[in-house]
Design an enzyme around this catalytic site. Sequence first.
Site, PDB file in Angstrom:
ATOM      1  N   ARG A  70      60.175  36.891  41.120  1.00 44.28           N
ATOM      2  CA  ARG A  70      59.365  36.032  41.990  1.00 44.28           C
ATOM      3  C   ARG A  70      59.045  36.748  43.307  1.00 44.28           C
ATOM      4  O   ARG A  70      58.047  36.451  43.960  1.00 44.28           O
ATOM      5  CB  ARG A  70      60.052  34.689  42.248  1.00 44.28           C
ATOM      6  CG  ARG A  70      59.245  33.767  43.162  1.00 44.28           C
ATOM      7  CD  ARG A  70      59.531  32.284  42.924  1.00 44.28           C
ATOM      8  NE  ARG A  70      60.944  31.975  42.899  1.00 44.28           N
ATOM      9  CZ  ARG A  70      61.734  31.912  43.978  1.00 44.28           C
ATOM     10  NH1 ARG A  70      61.239  32.095  45.187  1.00 44.28           N
ATOM     11  NH2 ARG A  70      63.020  31.647  43.855  1.00 44.28           N
ATOM     12  N   ASP A 195      36.457  34.871  50.092  1.00 40.07           N
ATOM     13  CA  ASP A 195      36.540  34.933  48.637  1.00 40.07           C
ATOM     14  C   ASP A 195      35.523  35.991  48.205  1.00 40.07           C
ATOM     15  O   ASP A 195      34.317  35.787  48.321  1.00 40.07           O
ATOM     16  CB  ASP A 195      36.206  33.550  48.054  1.00 40.07           C
ATOM     17  CG  ASP A 195      36.317  33.506  46.531  1.00 40.07           C
ATOM     18  OD1 ASP A 195      36.150  34.554  45.886  1.00 40.07           O
ATOM     19  OD2 ASP A 195      36.548  32.398  45.996  1.00 40.07           O
ATOM     20  N   LYS A 220      38.107  36.821  37.018  1.00 38.21           N
ATOM     21  CA  LYS A 220      36.697  37.140  36.814  1.00 38.21           C
ATOM     22  C   LYS A 220      36.545  38.652  36.619  1.00 38.21           C
ATOM     23  O   LYS A 220      37.105  39.185  35.700  1.00 38.21           O
ATOM     24  CB  LYS A 220      35.886  36.591  37.990  1.00 38.21           C
ATOM     25  CG  LYS A 220      36.237  35.118  38.342  1.00 38.21           C
ATOM     26  CD  LYS A 220      35.845  34.114  37.284  1.00 38.21           C
ATOM     27  CE  LYS A 220      36.489  32.738  37.443  1.00 38.21           C
ATOM     28  NZ  LYS A 220      36.350  32.083  38.728  1.00 38.21           N
TER      29      LYS A 220
HETATM   30  C1  LIG Z   1      36.989  30.941  39.390  1.00 36.66           C
HETATM   31  C2  LIG Z   1      36.875  31.048  40.862  1.00 36.66           C
HETATM   32  C3  LIG Z   1      37.972  30.799  41.694  1.00 36.66           C
HETATM   33  C4  LIG Z   1      39.279  30.283  41.178  1.00 36.66           C
HETATM   34  O1  LIG Z   1      39.932  31.223  40.396  1.00 36.66           O
HETATM   35  P1  LIG Z   1      40.978  30.836  39.252  1.00 36.66           P
HETATM   36  O2  LIG Z   1      41.477  32.152  38.810  1.00 36.66           O
HETATM   37  O3  LIG Z   1      40.216  30.082  38.200  1.00 36.66           O
HETATM   38  O4  LIG Z   1      42.004  29.973  39.884  1.00 36.66           O
HETATM   39  C5  LIG Z   1      37.817  31.020  43.042  1.00 36.66           C
HETATM   40  N1  LIG Z   1      36.635  31.416  43.568  1.00 36.66           N
HETATM   41  C6  LIG Z   1      35.560  31.642  42.793  1.00 36.66           C
HETATM   42  C7  LIG Z   1      34.293  32.093  43.439  1.00 36.66           C
HETATM   43  C8  LIG Z   1      35.639  31.449  41.420  1.00 36.66           C
HETATM   44  O5  LIG Z   1      34.560  31.639  40.666  1.00 36.66           O
END
Ligand SMILES: *Cc1c(COP(=O)(O)O)cnc(C)c1O
Length: 405
Positions: A70, A195, A220
């Site tokens: 962890r 992000d 992604k």
């Molecule tokens: C999918 C996504 C997330 C969240 O990611 P997860 O791995 O599904 O928790 C955050 N920001 C964007 C732009 C996304 O497309």
Amino acid sequence: MSKEPRKHLEKGEDPAWKSQTKLLHSGEDPSQYFGAAVPPIVQTSLFAFEDYEALDEAFGDREHHFIYTRGQNPTIDLTAAKIAALENGEAARLFSSGMAAISSTILSQVSQGDHIVCVKSAYGPTMKFLRNWLTRFGVETTFVDGTDPAEFEKAVKPNTRLFYVESPSSLVFEMQDLRAVSAIAKEHGIVTMIDNSWATPIFQKPLDLGIDLVVHSATKYLAGHSDVVAGVCVGGKELVSKIAANEHVLLGGITGPFEAWLLLRGLRTLDVRLERHQKNALKVAAYLEAHPKIKRVYYPGLKSHPQYELGRRQMSGSSGLMSMMIDCDLPGVRRFVDSLRVFRRGVSWGGFESLAYAPIISMAREQPEEVWRAAGVEPGLIRISVGLEDVEDIIADLDAALARV
Ligand SMILES: *Cc1c(COP(=O)(O)O)cnc(C)c1O
């Protein structure tokens, strides 16, 4: 291994390496694992010690010893180090999902009574976390039009602690001027967080533009094979160490060694995958833009994008996710979606395969109408993730489906 400090994280690296070299070599030291070309998956929950003293010593310097997964694990740390190198960051932590990375990183910056400024085009669950969840603990968020940096300045209050941006956003592909927004934040002593899932560090390095913390849905493009859910937070040593010692280990949204290894495997080809995604996407976007049934294409790589110049200033390319507004009624949109043969129908994006999705399906259920309308969503809006297939097949598929709307 438990007595070995994480030597492999510091050895032989040149910070001047370009992205693809970092993807292959950063964070790795085969001498630590029998010279194996591929690092092993250290699939263990704990690390045992020879004697009392060794254990005592490890606890005296937890950051440099493997004690419990962890906190630290060689496979997880290696993958994190590679992503940190790629983003030109000092440190990174992996999380069990993008949302775990986003929520833990936001929580690391705020306390009860604090205020956040966030773009109104951010990822839906991020906005839901800020709007519905964090407010339970007395943290308020103002949502602004991020295309104008002055909106951030206007929204600042004495208790503002965090600017949250997503550039480009992943639905209508709005961008924020990252240099301008981080300059405003610095004047007020506010931390900035982005992000960066869409551009990836291959096309955009926000830390170089003054942003403090970068988060990704590694699910992604970073992993890229639609087989793992993971997230990551990258930044300077001080901010990331604080997250590592608190939100990461206390909320415990960590990734497992196997997921970290899958992510490591996916990262090897990030640069070459994105080159192909970009090449295909540029052709698809140009095709769609010229199609009479398409009202609008939302893609930062198109010259017609209202912020094209800004994109060119702060990004070195554009990936494969875009949206389009089809000029038809809801039954027409359904016929379009159902006619696709190469594209699969589904959420998520950034994997090898082409995907199509109508955001209205989830947005109408999860958010009030004024919220999704403000985020630019309409029934005719379709988001497509342009995959790695031959672009002729992708365009032919879209062409046949559009003929049926
Ligand atoms: C999918 C996504 C997330 C969240 O990611 P997860 O791995 O599904 O928790 C955050 N920001 C964007 C732009 C996304 O497309």
